[in-house]
Design an enzyme around this catalytic site. Structure first.
Site, PDB file in Angstrom:
ATOM      1  N   LYS A   1       0.826  -1.215   0.000  1.00  0.00           N
ATOM      2  CA  LYS A   1       0.000   0.000   0.000  1.00  0.00           C
ATOM      3  C   LYS A   1       0.862   1.269   0.000  1.00  0.00           C
ATOM      4  O   LYS A   1       0.602   2.182  -0.757  1.00  0.00           O
ATOM      5  CB  LYS A   1      -0.910   0.037   1.244  1.00  0.00           C
ATOM      6  CG  LYS A   1      -1.876  -1.125   1.364  1.00  0.00           C
ATOM      7  CD  LYS A   1      -2.833  -0.923   2.526  1.00  0.00           C
ATOM      8  CE  LYS A   1      -2.165  -1.010   3.885  1.00  0.00           C
ATOM      9  NZ  LYS A   1      -1.838  -2.367   4.335  1.00  0.00           N
TER      10      LYS A   1
ATOM     11  N   ARG B   1      -9.907   0.410   8.569  1.00  0.00           N
ATOM     12  CA  ARG B   1      -9.499  -0.967   8.844  1.00  0.00           C
ATOM     13  C   ARG B   1     -10.614  -1.766   9.494  1.00  0.00           C
ATOM     14  O   ARG B   1     -10.431  -2.954   9.789  1.00  0.00           O
ATOM     15  CB  ARG B   1      -8.301  -0.964   9.784  1.00  0.00           C
ATOM     16  CG  ARG B   1      -6.958  -1.065   9.101  1.00  0.00           C
ATOM     17  CD  ARG B   1      -5.894  -0.931  10.186  1.00  0.00           C
ATOM     18  NE  ARG B   1      -4.715  -1.704   9.893  1.00  0.00           N
ATOM     19  CZ  ARG B   1      -3.615  -1.195   9.335  1.00  0.00           C
ATOM     20  NH1 ARG B   1      -3.572   0.056   8.984  1.00  0.00           N
ATOM     21  NH2 ARG B   1      -2.572  -1.966   9.143  1.00  0.00           N
TER      22      ARG B   1
ATOM     23  N   ARG C   1      11.305  -6.746   5.417  1.00  0.00           N
ATOM     24  CA  ARG C   1      11.221  -5.339   5.827  1.00  0.00           C
ATOM     25  C   ARG C   1      11.710  -5.178   7.272  1.00  0.00           C
ATOM     26  O   ARG C   1      12.388  -4.211   7.593  1.00  0.00           O
ATOM     27  CB  ARG C   1       9.781  -4.838   5.687  1.00  0.00           C
ATOM     28  CG  ARG C   1       9.644  -3.344   5.930  1.00  0.00           C
ATOM     29  CD  ARG C   1       8.269  -2.831   5.573  1.00  0.00           C
ATOM     30  NE  ARG C   1       7.268  -3.239   6.555  1.00  0.00           N
ATOM     31  CZ  ARG C   1       5.953  -2.954   6.442  1.00  0.00           C
ATOM     32  NH1 ARG C   1       5.510  -2.296   5.394  1.00  0.00           N
ATOM     33  NH2 ARG C   1       5.116  -3.336   7.368  1.00  0.00           N
TER      34      ARG C   1
ATOM     35  N   ARG D   1      11.450  -2.183  11.527  1.00  0.00           N
ATOM     36  CA  ARG D   1      10.142  -1.892  12.109  1.00  0.00           C
ATOM     37  C   ARG D   1       9.838  -2.924  13.177  1.00  0.00           C
ATOM     38  O   ARG D   1       9.817  -4.123  12.876  1.00  0.00           O
ATOM     39  CB  ARG D   1       9.065  -1.874  11.020  1.00  0.00           C
ATOM     40  CG  ARG D   1       8.379  -0.513  10.911  1.00  0.00           C
ATOM     41  CD  ARG D   1       7.368  -0.498   9.837  1.00  0.00           C
ATOM     42  NE  ARG D   1       6.107  -1.116  10.272  1.00  0.00           N
ATOM     43  CZ  ARG D   1       4.984  -1.023   9.598  1.00  0.00           C
ATOM     44  NH1 ARG D   1       4.952  -0.353   8.471  1.00  0.00           N
ATOM     45  NH2 ARG D   1       3.899  -1.607  10.046  1.00  0.00           N
TER      46      ARG D   1
ATOM     47  N   ARG E   1      -1.018  -9.715  13.257  1.00  0.00           N
ATOM     48  CA  ARG E   1      -1.539  -8.685  12.346  1.00  0.00           C
ATOM     49  C   ARG E   1      -2.344  -9.314  11.208  1.00  0.00           C
ATOM     50  O   ARG E   1      -3.361  -8.771  10.781  1.00  0.00           O
ATOM     51  CB  ARG E   1      -0.402  -7.831  11.790  1.00  0.00           C
ATOM     52  CG  ARG E   1       0.097  -6.803  12.827  1.00  0.00           C
ATOM     53  CD  ARG E   1       1.536  -6.411  12.580  1.00  0.00           C
ATOM     54  NE  ARG E   1       1.746  -5.703  11.340  1.00  0.00           N
ATOM     55  CZ  ARG E   1       2.916  -5.663  10.696  1.00  0.00           C
ATOM     56  NH1 ARG E   1       3.965  -6.303  11.167  1.00  0.00           N
ATOM     57  NH2 ARG E   1       3.017  -4.982   9.581  1.00  0.00           N
TER      58      ARG E   1
HETATM   59  P1  ADP Z   1       0.731  -2.502   7.988  1.00  0.00           P
HETATM   60  O1  ADP Z   1       2.032  -2.569   7.259  1.00  0.00           O
HETATM   61  O2  ADP Z   1       0.609  -3.574   9.032  1.00  0.00           O
HETATM   62  O3  ADP Z   1      -0.466  -2.380   7.111  1.00  0.00           O
HETATM   63  P2  ADP Z   1       0.493   0.251   9.070  1.00  0.00           P
HETATM   64  O4  ADP Z   1       1.796   0.950   8.972  1.00  0.00           O
HETATM   65  O5  ADP Z   1      -0.623   0.691   8.199  1.00  0.00           O
HETATM   66  O6  ADP Z   1       0.820  -1.284   8.925  1.00  0.00           O
HETATM   67  O7  ADP Z   1      -0.042   0.275  10.592  1.00  0.00           O
HETATM   68  C1  ADP Z   1       0.752  -0.204  11.667  1.00  0.00           C
HETATM   69  C2  ADP Z   1      -0.097  -0.419  12.906  1.00  0.00           C
HETATM   70  O8  ADP Z   1      -0.733   0.821  13.303  1.00  0.00           O
HETATM   71  C3  ADP Z   1      -1.276  -1.398  12.773  1.00  0.00           C
HETATM   72  O9  ADP Z   1      -0.863  -2.732  12.974  1.00  0.00           O
HETATM   73  C4  ADP Z   1      -2.200  -0.902  13.895  1.00  0.00           C
HETATM   74  O10 ADP Z   1      -1.781  -1.320  15.163  1.00  0.00           O
HETATM   75  C5  ADP Z   1      -2.033   0.613  13.834  1.00  0.00           C
HETATM   76  N1  ADP Z   1      -3.034   1.229  12.927  1.00  0.00           N
HETATM   77  C6  ADP Z   1      -2.769   1.834  11.728  1.00  0.00           C
HETATM   78  N2  ADP Z   1      -3.900   2.248  11.142  1.00  0.00           N
HETATM   79  C7  ADP Z   1      -4.929   1.902  11.971  1.00  0.00           C
HETATM   80  C8  ADP Z   1      -6.341   2.013  11.914  1.00  0.00           C
HETATM   81  N3  ADP Z   1      -6.952   2.574  10.863  1.00  0.00           N
HETATM   82  N4  ADP Z   1      -7.074   1.530  12.948  1.00  0.00           N
HETATM   83  C9  ADP Z   1      -6.481   0.967  14.003  1.00  0.00           C
HETATM   84  N5  ADP Z   1      -5.159   0.809  14.121  1.00  0.00           N
HETATM   85  C10 ADP Z   1      -4.369   1.255  13.125  1.00  0.00           C
END
Ligand code: ADP
Length: 189
Positions: free
Chosen positions: A14, A89, A128, A134, A145
């Site tokens: 994404k 989400r 990654r 990270r 996740r």
């Molecule tokens: P990923 O690579 O897992 O898609 P992101 O960088 O988008 O990760 O998000 C990392 C973390 O931040 C998620 O695992 C969650 O804990 C939190 N997070 C991000 N966006 C949201 C959201 N819209 N609602 C709830 N938690 C979120």
């Protein structure tokens, strides 16, 4: 206005594709993950709360993340539209986004579902984790996740299908190939 929800499991690409879409279509970018990581880095109260959830591979409570999204959206300069990356989400988040955009006389234009098989997601996330450090890119948290994605986030596909906004994108192949499929989908709107 072109409001794109870029959707997919953790590791589906994404962030990478968002950067290209922004450049091509001149959109603003909201990545909730980036917003939260900046808060953690700056050691704010919100960052502290967020870290607890992120390290456990869990989502932040809807109310909290919806408020964050609203304030980011309010502080944003005028543009041709926004790409939403990592939000919504959950179904309540999608409903809140619809209300927020409708209040501004806008709506989601399309939801792009970047589809990648789970084994490939795990491989990418572990890589990654090694390269970018990270903290949530470790095997234990990745598994949590993916489970959260499959149970809480994946139902959004049905939600956007019903809204007539769903667009499937095959997330395997070269970055250029995937981007070109995205461009075709957006240009045919
Ligand atoms: P990923 O690579 O897992 O898609 P992101 O960088 O988008 O990760 O998000 C990392 C973390 O931040 C998620 O695992 C969650 O804990 C939190 N997070 C991000 N966006 C949201 C959201 N819209 N609602 C709830 N938690 C979120």
């Amino acid at each position: 206005m072109l409001n794109i929800v870029i959707f997919g499991a953790p590791g589906s690409g994404k962030g990478t594709q968002s950067e290209r879409i922004i450049e091509k279509f001149g959109l603003n970018h909201i990545s909730t993950g980036d917003v939260l990581r900046a808060e953690i880095k700056n050691e704010t109260a919100l960052g502290k709360t967020a870290k607890g959830y992120i390290d456990q591979g869990q989502l932040l409570p809807d109310e909290l993340i919806i408020n964050i999204l609203a304030s980011v959206l309010d502080g944003m300069k005028e543009s041709k539209g926004v790409i939403f990356d990592g939000f919504p989400r959950t179904i309540p988040q999608a409903e809140a986004l619809k209300v927020m955009l409708n209040e501004r006389g806008q709506d989601v234009s399309v939801m792009l579902d970047l589809d990648v098989p789970e084994e490939e997601l795990v491989t990418r996330l572990l890589k990654r984790g090694e390269e970018c450090g990270r903290a949530d890119d470790n095997m234990e948290t990745i598994k949590k996740r993916l489970l959260v994605y499959n149970t809480q986030t994946s139902p959004l596909k049905e939600y956007y299908k019903k809204e007539g906004k769903y667009q499937y994108i095959k997330g395997l192949g070269t970055m250029e190939g995937i981007f070109s499929d995205i461009v075709s989908a957006v240009e045919s709107l």
